[in-house]
Structure formats: structure tokens, C-alpha cells
Design a protein around this motif. Structure first.
Motif, PDB file in Angstrom:
ATOM      1  N   GLN A 252      44.654 104.411  -0.662  1.00  0.00           N
ATOM      2  CA  GLN A 252      43.501 104.128  -1.516  1.00  0.00           C
ATOM      3  C   GLN A 252      43.351 105.110  -2.680  1.00  0.00           C
ATOM      4  O   GLN A 252      42.632 104.837  -3.634  1.00  0.00           O
ATOM      5  CB  GLN A 252      42.216 104.141  -0.678  1.00  0.00           C
ATOM      6  N   ARG A 253      44.021 106.237  -2.617  1.00  0.00           N
ATOM      7  CA  ARG A 253      43.921 107.246  -3.663  1.00  0.00           C
ATOM      8  C   ARG A 253      45.307 107.805  -3.968  1.00  0.00           C
ATOM      9  O   ARG A 253      46.243 107.653  -3.186  1.00  0.00           O
ATOM     10  CB  ARG A 253      43.012 108.399  -3.245  1.00  0.00           C
ATOM     11  N   ILE A 269      42.574 110.301  -7.893  1.00  0.00           N
ATOM     12  CA  ILE A 269      42.171 109.087  -8.598  1.00  0.00           C
ATOM     13  C   ILE A 269      42.266 107.919  -7.637  1.00  0.00           C
ATOM     14  O   ILE A 269      43.180 107.875  -6.794  1.00  0.00           O
ATOM     15  CB  ILE A 269      43.069 108.870  -9.844  1.00  0.00           C
ATOM     16  N   ASN A 270      41.341 106.990  -7.684  1.00  0.00           N
ATOM     17  CA  ASN A 270      41.425 105.795  -6.856  1.00  0.00           C
ATOM     18  C   ASN A 270      42.577 104.909  -7.331  1.00  0.00           C
ATOM     19  O   ASN A 270      42.970 104.952  -8.495  1.00  0.00           O
ATOM     20  CB  ASN A 270      40.111 105.018  -6.904  1.00  0.00           C
ATOM     21  N   SER A 274      39.850 104.316 -11.053  1.00  0.00           N
ATOM     22  CA  SER A 274      38.490 104.853 -11.127  1.00  0.00           C
ATOM     23  C   SER A 274      38.396 106.167 -10.359  1.00  0.00           C
ATOM     24  O   SER A 274      39.312 106.571  -9.649  1.00  0.00           O
ATOM     25  CB  SER A 274      37.496 103.846 -10.545  1.00  0.00           C
ATOM     26  N   GLY A 275      37.237 106.820 -10.490  1.00  0.00           N
ATOM     27  CA  GLY A 275      36.926 107.982  -9.670  1.00  0.00           C
ATOM     28  C   GLY A 275      37.794 109.194  -9.901  1.00  0.00           C
ATOM     29  O   GLY A 275      38.080 109.938  -8.951  1.00  0.00           O
ATOM     30  N   ARG A 277      38.838 112.785 -10.417  1.00  0.00           N
ATOM     31  CA  ARG A 277      38.107 114.019 -10.096  1.00  0.00           C
ATOM     32  C   ARG A 277      39.074 115.174  -9.941  1.00  0.00           C
ATOM     33  O   ARG A 277      40.080 115.070  -9.240  1.00  0.00           O
ATOM     34  CB  ARG A 277      37.313 113.839  -8.803  1.00  0.00           C
TER      35      ARG A 277
END
Length: 427
Positions: A252-253, A269-270, A274-275, A277
Motif C-alpha cells: 500500500q505504500r 508515499i501511498n 497521495s500522502g 511524508r
């Protein structure tokens, strides 16, 4: 710079990483086992009856698979048996065989091949397993790998990896290819061709996708490609360099190295982009990250101590602790599937060599005597490591057992090949 791209020289992005040649080349690969292993199971594999019906040498593929694992040695086996035979076990015991394999190939009316085999326990004088597969001729090699996996699992109790896949990058002239092949390097097909460099391929945990770095936008961007359909998408195209993707165990990441904030730092990152960080806050160069198999930690390379070393930290970010202490230059971490062993590349003098580290004891062992190793990757059962190297004056891919006693060069020609990555078990 782009013409000499390799993981060691461009991904690590550490000042001392410049100038090494990278390696190997690919076409048909032949197995040539070197080294002396410990106790290995003696197994006789008879040429399959009518295997000329197959475009692939079924028995030879099975022999090579089992030998490459480091757990078997093959015993000379004269022709004459098939899976329908009743072996004279006393004769095979006199040949010092503990196990015996025989089979047959029959072409069916619809063009498929009926490939049958049987495994006997010579010591007990009894049948162990037997199976039949009906496959298209193009799948004959895969059928042989599956038979080798069944034999391996029956005799060792562990899952075999012969029917899994590898990916790697080739360069022929001015063209680059992202290649997917069988675990023995054969059956290669290009998943992507490009006039621009491709680096850092990484399999998704389900084996359906490859993440990699592409330079087709005239800068490093991370892309994900569906291996079956060829469909591609951009995952990371931020300001600066986007590099070194590695998947989380749940798929998932991904963890990446990005320079969008200045320097080279670690971000998660997803899978849909997205996401984003940042997870490492040092002012050092942090790169070449990978997740621990349970997803709890991330291992990575950093020069925060003054020279490239391998560190680990919680997957969500936090304090990092140094992992490698033997030598002043250690890069390219890869974790075994059970999380107990770290494979990496260490510099000894001017040589780059494959090493392994027992994470529980901290004991490190150099398992290669070559001068130009790079890009280790574990087989999904943790028994073998594939890496790029040079042997006999040729550029090769190598597989090795974790003790380094059984090494198998996958001999290659035609194109430079580098950065192998071993795919997961099929779902």
C-alpha cells in the motif's frame, strides 16, 4: 552521467559512489556451479521419455534448478525410466542416490504437452509424489520449474522458488530494457524498452507490478508498471530527483528518496501517489531504503556518520540506529524474508563485495571474493541471493547460498545487465 547509471553510482548519491563499472548482460543463461557446499541430497533425474516433444529440456532444467539451490547434487542417471516404471531401488542405492525422478512428455491432440513425473524415495523404496500437467509448449519451461519446486518442497519441507521471476535492467547500445525472466534467467521478455536509462526496479508484494526510476522526462521520476498489461503511471515527479523506490510488505505504500526539499531524504508515499511524508529529518544523504518484512522498520543508507553505512528506524519515522560496523563503506541493504539476515555491499580496499549480516548476533560475513558486486536481492524463501557481479572476465548475474559456498553464475551475452530483483511467490 546518464550513460553510466547504476544503483551504486547514481542511487546512493553519496560522494564516494562515483566511477564504478556495472555489469552483466543477458541472453540465454547457462548454469555453472562453483564452490563446495555442505551435505547435499543426492538425487537422480532421468531424462524424460519423449522429452524431444517439448521445446525445452525438462530434465536438464530440473537438475539445474535443484543444483543451484545448494541443497542437492545430481547423480548420473541413464535413460530408460519413466513415471510408469517400477525402479530397481537396489540399483539406484548402489549409485548413491537417495531420491529418483523420472517422467514423460506426450503431445496431445490439441497441441498441448502432457508432462508427467514421479519422485521416489530410494532409501525407503517407495513412491513419494507424482503429478501431471497439460501445458502449451511455450509453458514447458515453467512446467519444469514447477516440478523442481514440488521436488524441492517434498525433500526439504520448504517452498521452492524455481517458478518465481526476476527482473533486471539491460543496456544494449543506446537502448535500455526492463526485463522479466524466470528465476534461472531464462525465458526473458522486455516489459519496457527505452532510449533513456531505467534503474532501481522493485517488485510489488503481489508480483503484479514493478516500480522503477525512469529518465524519459530528462530527470529521475518514479513510475509503476503493470507487468501483465504494460500499463504505466507516474508515482513521483517532484522537483529535484525522485529515486530508489521500495514497497511496503502490504503493497500500500512505498519509500522513496526525494531531493525536493534539498539534499536526498527519505519519504513514504501511498501507492496512488497521495500522502507524501518525509520520515527522516537529518541533514545527511539518506537513500536506498527498504522495509523490514513485518513493515515495522525501514533500513537505509546514510552518510550521517561520515561514511556510507546502513541504519534502521521505525517505519513511521523516528530515531535511527546504525546497523553495519564492519568496514567504513556499506551500501545496498536487502532483508531476508524472515527478517533475520541483511545482505549488503561492502567496500574492501577498492573492491565491492557481497556480505551478509546476522541481525541477531551482529556477525558479518563477506561471501564474495569478486571486485564489483552490486544490487543484492533475496529469493522469496530466503535461501538464495541474486546480485550483479563479474566472473571470469565476464559480466554476470550470480546467485549464491547465504554461506557463499554454492555460487551460480548466470552466463550472459549481448547486453549489459544490472540491478536484479527477485520477485515474490505467485499468489
Amino acid at each position: 552521467m546518464l550513460e553510466s547509471v547504476s544503483r551504486r553510482r547514481s542511487l546512493a548519491a553519496l560522494a564516494a559512489l562515483a566511477g564504478l563499472g556495472a555489469g552483466p548482460a543477458l541472453a540465454q543463461m547457462r548454469i555453472d556451479i562453483a564452490g563446495v557446499g555442505g551435505t547435499r541430497i543426492p538425487v537422480a533425474i532421468v531424462d524424460f521419455r519423449d522429452q524431444s516433444q517439448s521445446p525445452q529440456p525438462i530434465a536438464a532444467i530440473i537438475r539445474a534448478d535443484l543444483e543451484r539451490s545448494g541443497l542437492f547434487r545430481t547423480v548420473d542417471a541413464p535413460a530408460g525410466l519413466s513415471e510408469a516404471s517400477s525402479p530397481a531401488f537396489a540399483e539406484w542405492r548402489s549409485r548413491q542416490a537417495d531420491a529418483l525422478v523420472a517422467g514423460s512428455v506426450t503431445r496431445l491432440a490439441d497441441g498441448r504437452l502432457d508432462i508427467r513425473f514421479k519422485l521416489w524415495d530410494v532409501v525407503k523404496g517407495a513412491e513419494s509424489i507424482g503429478e501431471a500437467q497439460a501445458v502449451m509448449p511455450d509453458d514447458a519451461r515453467l512446467a519444469a520449474h514447477r516440478i523442481a519446486d514440488m521436488i524441492y518442497q517434498k525433500l526439504t519441507g520448504e517452498r521452492g522458488v524455481f517458478a518465481t521471476r526476476m527482473a533486471y535492467v539491460t543496456k544494449a547500445g543506446a537502448r535500455y530494457s526492463l526485463v522479466v525472466a524466470d528465476a534461472d534467467g531464462e525465458g526473458a521478455r522486455a516489459a519496457l524498452n527505452s532510449v533513456d536509462p531505467i534503474i532501481s526496479p522493485a517488485w510489488s508484494p503481489n508480483g503484479r507490478e514493478l516500480a522503477y526510476v525512469s529518465f524519459e522526462s530528462r530527470k529521475a521520476t518514479v513510475r509503476i508498471q503493470d507487468v501483465q498489461t504494460g500499463q504505466r503511471r507516474v508515482l513521483a515527479d517532484f522537483k529535484g530527483t525522485n529515486s530508489a523506490p521500495a514497497w511496503s510488505p502490504d503493497g500500500q505504500r512505498l519509500v522513496l528518496s526525494l531531493s525536493r526539499d534539498g539534499g536526498t531524504q527519505l519519504f513514504v508515499i501511498n501507492r496512488d501517489g497521495s500522502g507524501v511524508r518525509r520520515i527522516a529529518q537529518s541533514s545527511a544523504i539518506d537513500t536506498e531504503a527498504c522495509f523490514a518484512p513485518d513493515g515495522s522498520k525501514i533500513y537505509f543508507v546514510s552518510d550521517r556518520g561520515g561514511s556510507p553505512q546502513i541504519y534502521r528506524m521505525p517505519a513511521g519515522g523516528g530515531a535511527a540506529e546504525r546497523v553495519t560496523f564492519s568496514g567504513n563503506y556499506n551500501i545496498s541493504p536487502a532483508l531476508s524474508p524472515d527478517g533475520k539476515t541483511l545482505a549488503y555491499i561492502t567496500r574492501t580496499g577498492g573492491a565491492f563485495r557481497l556480505s551478509v549480516l546476522d541481525l541477531a548476533t551482529g556477525q558479518a560475513q563477506q561471501i564474495s571474493e569478486a571486485n564489483d558486486d552490486e544490487s543484492p536481492s533475496f529469493a522469496p524463501n530466503g535461501r538464495l541471493i541474486v546480485y550483479a557481479s563479474r566472473a571470469g572476465g565476464k559480466e554476470v548475474l550470480m546467485t549464491t547460498t547465504l554461506d557463499g559456498k554454492i555460487k551460480t553464475p548466470l552466463l550472459v551475452t549481448l547486453a549489459d545487465v544490472r540491478e536484479p530483483t527477485w520477485g515474490p511467490f505467485a499468489p
